[in-house]
Design an enzyme around this catalytic site. Structure first.
Site, PDB file in Angstrom:
ATOM      1  N   SER A   1       0.832  -1.195   0.000  1.00  0.00           N
ATOM      2  CA  SER A   1       0.000   0.000   0.000  1.00  0.00           C
ATOM      3  C   SER A   1       0.875   1.257   0.000  1.00  0.00           C
ATOM      4  O   SER A   1       1.743   1.396  -0.853  1.00  0.00           O
ATOM      5  CB  SER A   1      -0.966  -0.044   1.190  1.00  0.00           C
ATOM      6  OG  SER A   1      -2.000   0.892   1.036  1.00  0.00           O
TER       7      SER A   1
ATOM      8  N   ASP B   1      -7.133  -6.077  -6.834  1.00  0.00           N
ATOM      9  CA  ASP B   1      -7.018  -4.926  -5.941  1.00  0.00           C
ATOM     10  C   ASP B   1      -7.283  -3.655  -6.735  1.00  0.00           C
ATOM     11  O   ASP B   1      -6.639  -3.411  -7.753  1.00  0.00           O
ATOM     12  CB  ASP B   1      -5.613  -4.904  -5.339  1.00  0.00           C
ATOM     13  CG  ASP B   1      -5.338  -3.672  -4.489  1.00  0.00           C
ATOM     14  OD1 ASP B   1      -6.306  -2.982  -4.097  1.00  0.00           O
ATOM     15  OD2 ASP B   1      -4.153  -3.415  -4.221  1.00  0.00           O
TER      16      ASP B   1
ATOM     17  N   HIS C   1      -5.808  -6.470  -2.040  1.00  0.00           N
ATOM     18  CA  HIS C   1      -4.799  -5.531  -1.561  1.00  0.00           C
ATOM     19  C   HIS C   1      -3.786  -6.193  -0.633  1.00  0.00           C
ATOM     20  O   HIS C   1      -2.588  -5.970  -0.759  1.00  0.00           O
ATOM     21  CB  HIS C   1      -5.525  -4.396  -0.830  1.00  0.00           C
ATOM     22  CG  HIS C   1      -4.706  -3.176  -0.586  1.00  0.00           C
ATOM     23  ND1 HIS C   1      -4.206  -2.404  -1.613  1.00  0.00           N
ATOM     24  CD2 HIS C   1      -4.319  -2.571   0.566  1.00  0.00           C
ATOM     25  CE1 HIS C   1      -3.557  -1.374  -1.103  1.00  0.00           C
ATOM     26  NE2 HIS C   1      -3.605  -1.457   0.215  1.00  0.00           N
TER      27      HIS C   1
END
Length: 393
Positions: free
Chosen positions: A167, A317, A369
């Site tokens: 991330s 994602d 993710h």
């Protein structure tokens, strides 16, 4: 995910410490034997800031296996989410009362540091409780904290060192890696303005095909990432609460377990430190983004001729969409050394990869993710291949 041999620190000249003050001797909720040592405590950063870490030794060969630093994103979200829900050796049960072993823990093959950064995140704190910061300040604090870590654990200075995460770690990792490569001087890159906005759709931004977990916390990881990666929600203010967004991350079990007084004591958390939460609203409110692209940093790191890198994405994602990172890798202008091909886990297609010399772009099939959480087996194969510098396929 960048391989960094720590050349700035001296070689190991001492002996293994018999009993470390940060060693965790007993952990509430852990009723099964473990075959590794682990430690929890604080690393000094700058100006009265202290970063909490949880370090797990390798289950295989701590003295020779690499040291891997894991950083979760946000900015403002805790790396203990990565430990207790993704790639760590111990995960929290759904009821928040006990721990169980993760068969695909990355410490099967590496010593792993989970660092809660910046100050204000998780159990990390500052004496003045002021948590406004920016990309360069975070990378410098993390750099100083790493030096503090190797002062605590000098026996690991000789091991190969890697930095990875997910991330907003896509900002944390290259900026910190440049500091490790070049020293602590401030990073001043001229960057171009890039803005890619994903509009809100009511879908699970972390995984296109998954439902959302039920959590109504205003500083849930879902909301933090949508505000800071996707840019289509306003910055929060204290007392503000979102009520109409998909709550796709539920950390209530981890929060219930880790905030028990007995667990805090086992982790050596002082009583004056705030309760743990998956993300810090104070950090998010005060965070200033300085970079819109990591292109100069990645080119500098790869161009040094000393490092290898891996850019990886779950292919369902939407927060960090694989197409964007594929475009990023292609736009670096590096020579393609291995064309797009598939890689496998347990004889099943696990994704696709493309190599540009020392840099590889890789997708994980069916993952959202949090790759080590969604696809723990393929994620383990991926990191094992990278650390050992062996073919993904």
């Amino acid at each position: 995910m960048l391989r960094l041999v720590f050349v700035l620190l001296s070689c190991f000249v001492g002996a293994f410490i018999a009993s470390h003050p940060d060693e965790i001797k007993d952990l509430p909720g852990l009723d099964i034997p473990i075959n590794f040592k682990h430690y929890s405590g604080y690393l000094n950063a700058t100006r009265g800031r202290y970063l909490h870490y949880w370090f797990v030794e390798s289950q295989r060969s701590p003295s020779t296996d690499p040291v891997v630093l894991w950083l979760n994103g946000g900015p403002g979200c805790s790396s203990l989410d990565g430990f207790l829900s993704e790639l760590g050796p111990l995960h929290v049960s759904a009821d928040g009362k006990s721990l169980y072993k993760n068969p695909y823990s990355w410490n099967r093959i590496a010593n792993v540091i989970f660092l809660e950064a910046p100050a204000g995140v998780g159990f990390s704190y500052a004496d003045n409780k002021k948590y406004s910061t920016d990309d360069d300040s975070v990378s410098y604090d993390n750099y100083v904290a790493l030096q503090s870590f190797f002062e605590k654990f000098p026996e690991f200075k000789k091991n190969d060192f890697y930095i990875t995460g997910e991330s907003y770690g896509g900002i944390y990792i290259p900026t910190l890696s440049v500091r490790v490569l070049t020293g602590p001087a401030n990073i001043n890159f001229k960057v171009s303005e890039v803005s890619n906005v994903v509009q809100g759709s009511g879908l699970n931004v972390y995984n296109l095909y998954s439902d959302c977990a039920q959590s109504q916390e205003r500083n849930s990881r879902d909301l933090v990432d949508k505000r800071n990666i996707l840019h289509y929600l306003p910055k929060p203010t204290k007392g503000f609460r979102y009520s109409d967004d998909p709550p796709c991350i539920d950390s209530s079990n981890v929060k219930k377990w880790i905030n028990q007084p007995s667990v805090r004591q086992a982790l050596h958390i002082p009583t004056h430190v705030q309760d743990w939460d998956i993300c810090s609203l104070d950090v998010e409110i005060g965070y200033k983004r300085l970079y819109d692209t990591m292109r100069p940093q990645v080119l500098q790191l790869i161009g040094s001729g000393k490092l290898r890198g891996l850019i990886y994405n779950g292919d369902v994602d939407m927060a960090c969409n694989f197409l964007g990172d594929e475009w990023f890798a292609n736009d670096l202008g590096l020579q393609v050394t291995e064309e797009y091909g598939l890689w496998k886990f347990n004889n099943q297609v696990a994704g696709f990869f493309k190599s540009y010399g020392p840099l590889t772009f890789l997708t994980v099939k069916g993952s959202g993710h949090m790759v080590p959480q969604d696809k723990p087996g393929p994620a383990f194969k991926m990191i094992d291949s990278f650390l050992s510098n062996s073919p993904y396929n």
